[in-house]
Design a protein around this motif. Structure first.
Motif, PDB file in Angstrom:
ATOM      1  N   MET A  61       0.854  -1.190   0.000  1.00  9.16           N
ATOM      2  CA  MET A  61       0.000   0.000   0.000  1.00  9.16           C
ATOM      3  C   MET A  61       0.888   1.238   0.000  1.00  9.16           C
ATOM      4  N   HIS A  62       0.302   2.358  -0.380  1.00  9.44           N
ATOM      5  CA  HIS A  62       1.051   3.615  -0.343  1.00  9.44           C
ATOM      6  C   HIS A  62       1.239   3.964   1.122  1.00  9.44           C
ATOM      7  N   TYR A  63       2.474   3.895   1.586  1.00  6.36           N
ATOM      8  CA  TYR A  63       2.760   4.029   3.008  1.00  6.36           C
ATOM      9  C   TYR A  63       4.098   4.718   3.187  1.00  6.36           C
ATOM     10  N   GLY A  64       4.206   5.515   4.203  1.00  8.94           N
ATOM     11  CA  GLY A  64       5.482   6.095   4.577  1.00  8.94           C
ATOM     12  C   GLY A  64       5.564   7.580   4.309  1.00  8.94           C
ATOM     13  N   LYS A  65       6.172   8.272   5.221  1.00  8.45           N
ATOM     14  CA  LYS A  65       6.310   9.715   5.159  1.00  8.45           C
ATOM     15  C   LYS A  65       7.079  10.172   3.921  1.00  8.45           C
ATOM     16  N   PHE A  66       8.062   9.379   3.518  1.00  8.21           N
ATOM     17  CA  PHE A  66       8.913   9.776   2.406  1.00  8.21           C
ATOM     18  C   PHE A  66       8.578   9.041   1.113  1.00  8.21           C
ATOM     19  N   ASN A  67       7.471   8.339   1.097  1.00  3.86           N
ATOM     20  CA  ASN A  67       7.073   7.570  -0.081  1.00  3.86           C
ATOM     21  C   ASN A  67       6.472   8.515  -1.115  1.00  3.86           C
ATOM     22  N   LYS A  68       7.244   8.799  -2.147  1.00  2.31           N
ATOM     23  CA  LYS A  68       6.776   9.693  -3.205  1.00  2.31           C
ATOM     24  C   LYS A  68       6.312   8.926  -4.443  1.00  2.31           C
ATOM     25  N   GLU A  69       6.686   7.638  -4.528  1.00  2.00           N
ATOM     26  CA  GLU A  69       6.426   6.884  -5.750  1.00  2.00           C
ATOM     27  C   GLU A  69       5.355   5.814  -5.610  1.00  2.00           C
ATOM     28  N   GLY A  70       4.824   5.593  -4.421  1.00  2.00           N
ATOM     29  CA  GLY A  70       3.771   4.607  -4.246  1.00  2.00           C
ATOM     30  C   GLY A  70       4.302   3.201  -4.031  1.00  2.00           C
ATOM     31  N   VAL A  71       3.469   2.223  -4.322  1.00  2.00           N
ATOM     32  CA  VAL A  71       3.780   0.820  -4.081  1.00  2.00           C
ATOM     33  C   VAL A  71       4.795   0.337  -5.113  1.00  2.00           C
ATOM     34  N   PRO A  72       5.906  -0.263  -4.653  1.00  2.00           N
ATOM     35  CA  PRO A  72       6.871  -0.786  -5.627  1.00  2.00           C
ATOM     36  C   PRO A  72       6.288  -1.993  -6.363  1.00  2.00           C
ATOM     37  N   SER A  73       6.756  -2.219  -7.565  1.00  2.00           N
ATOM     38  CA  SER A  73       6.303  -3.377  -8.341  1.00  2.00           C
ATOM     39  C   SER A  73       6.790  -4.666  -7.681  1.00  2.00           C
ATOM     40  N   LYS A  74       6.235  -5.796  -8.110  1.00  2.00           N
ATOM     41  CA  LYS A  74       6.684  -7.089  -7.598  1.00  2.00           C
ATOM     42  C   LYS A  74       8.156  -7.309  -7.937  1.00  2.00           C
ATOM     43  N   THR A  75       8.574  -6.867  -9.109  1.00  2.65           N
ATOM     44  CA  THR A  75       9.974  -7.014  -9.521  1.00  2.65           C
ATOM     45  C   THR A  75      10.893  -6.219  -8.605  1.00  2.65           C
ATOM     46  N   ILE A  76      10.521  -4.984  -8.303  1.00  4.26           N
ATOM     47  CA  ILE A  76      11.330  -4.145  -7.421  1.00  4.26           C
ATOM     48  C   ILE A  76      11.339  -4.720  -6.004  1.00  4.26           C
TER      49      ILE A  76
ATOM     50  N   LYS B  21      11.048  -7.844  -5.124  1.00  8.10           N
ATOM     51  CA  LYS B  21      11.941  -9.000  -5.136  1.00  8.10           C
ATOM     52  C   LYS B  21      13.402  -8.552  -5.111  1.00  8.10           C
ATOM     53  N   LYS B  22      13.727  -7.521  -5.857  1.00  7.83           N
ATOM     54  CA  LYS B  22      15.095  -6.989  -5.893  1.00  7.83           C
ATOM     55  C   LYS B  22      15.487  -6.437  -4.521  1.00  7.83           C
ATOM     56  N   ILE B  23      14.564  -5.758  -3.859  1.00 10.43           N
ATOM     57  CA  ILE B  23      14.834  -5.235  -2.514  1.00 10.43           C
ATOM     58  C   ILE B  23      15.166  -6.395  -1.572  1.00 10.43           C
ATOM     59  N   LEU B  24      14.390  -7.468  -1.658  1.00 12.66           N
ATOM     60  CA  LEU B  24      14.646  -8.622  -0.801  1.00 12.66           C
ATOM     61  C   LEU B  24      15.977  -9.289  -1.141  1.00 12.66           C
ATOM     62  N   GLU B  25      16.266  -9.418  -2.424  1.00 14.28           N
ATOM     63  CA  GLU B  25      17.542 -10.012  -2.827  1.00 14.28           C
ATOM     64  C   GLU B  25      18.715  -9.186  -2.308  1.00 14.28           C
ATOM     65  N   ASP B  26      18.631  -7.872  -2.501  1.00 14.06           N
ATOM     66  CA  ASP B  26      19.712  -6.989  -2.044  1.00 14.06           C
ATOM     67  C   ASP B  26      19.804  -6.969  -0.519  1.00 14.06           C
ATOM     68  N   GLY B  27      18.664  -6.953   0.144  1.00 13.72           N
ATOM     69  CA  GLY B  27      18.673  -6.992   1.605  1.00 13.72           C
ATOM     70  C   GLY B  27      19.343  -8.248   2.118  1.00 13.72           C
ATOM     71  N   GLY B  28      19.063  -9.369   1.468  1.00 14.45           N
ATOM     72  CA  GLY B  28      19.694 -10.626   1.848  1.00 14.45           C
ATOM     73  C   GLY B  28      21.203 -10.591   1.682  1.00 14.45           C
ATOM     74  N   LYS B  29      21.669  -9.914   0.639  1.00 10.84           N
ATOM     75  CA  LYS B  29      23.118  -9.787   0.416  1.00 10.84           C
ATOM     76  C   LYS B  29      23.785  -9.010   1.552  1.00 10.84           C
ATOM     77  N   PHE B  30      23.046  -8.082   2.139  1.00  9.30           N
ATOM     78  CA  PHE B  30      23.577  -7.309   3.262  1.00  9.30           C
ATOM     79  C   PHE B  30      23.400  -8.039   4.588  1.00  9.30           C
ATOM     80  N   GLY B  31      22.707  -9.161   4.571  1.00 10.38           N
ATOM     81  CA  GLY B  31      22.512  -9.917   5.804  1.00 10.38           C
ATOM     82  C   GLY B  31      21.241  -9.578   6.549  1.00 10.38           C
ATOM     83  N   ILE B  32      20.375  -8.755   5.982  1.00 11.39           N
ATOM     84  CA  ILE B  32      19.093  -8.474   6.625  1.00 11.39           C
ATOM     85  C   ILE B  32      18.331  -9.792   6.680  1.00 11.39           C
TER      86      ILE B  32
END
Length: 168
Positions: free
Chosen positions: A48-63, A65-76
């Motif tokens: 959902m559109h959430y967050g004080k600094f969210n200017k672009e709305g809900v990220p796509s499923k592709t984005i 997935k990329k956030i999760l992949e990158d987060g995993g690389k950092f150890g999140i």
């Protein structure tokens, strides 16, 4: 925040994780993968559109997935989602195997009633089952009470007992 700003603020506030790993180089250097192992991703914005600094709305499923992949690389290692976060659980479920690398925490629905009944405990169980189906997983690391006042409402013991039963 940049990582340098985040770490400076952590030191200023005397947060215990700011010196979690001595090999972290803050000035553009490499970070070890265990640096972020005590961090999680809040997934409200994935559904959902959430967050004080969210200017672009809900990220796509592709984005997402990329956030999760990158987060995993950092150890999140954790994701916080909820039944009330719009399509968040469905979007996370669409990421497939990537989600399996995370500890997933979700939350109970809100029971905005003057009295909690046994049927609300059944509703809580059904909500968790829906969440698991949407996420495409069989268990969650934790089920959090989204609105703690639900437990203090008359009949809240039904919800508490259902949580205990679900834990078993």
């Amino acid at each position: 925040y940049s990582i340098d700003n985040l770490m400076s603020e952590a030191r200023r506030l005397v947060l215990d994780w700011h010196d979690n790993h001595e090999e972290v180089l803050l000035c553009g250097g490499a970070m070890t993968s265990d640096f972020f192992d005590r961090f999680g991703i809040g997934a409200a914005q994935f559904g959902m559109h959430y967050g004080k600094f969210n200017k672009e709305g809900v990220p796509s499923k592709t984005i997402t997935k990329k956030i999760l992949e990158d987060g995993g690389k950092f150890g999140i290692s954790a994701i916080d989602t909820a039944h009330l976060y719009g399509e968040s659980e469905k979007v996370l479920g669409s990421t497939g195997e990537v989600l399996n690398k995370y500890k997933v925490y979700t939350k109970t629905p809100k029971f905005d009633r003057p009295v909690i009944k046994k049927s609300n405990a059944i509703e809580l169980r059904q909500a968790l089952e829906r969440s698991l189906n949407l996420l495409g997983i069989s268990v969650v690391e934790g089920l959090l009470i989204h609105h703690a006042e639900d437990l203090m409402t008359p009949g809240g013991e039904y919800l508490y007992q259902e949580l205990v039963d679900l834990k078993s």
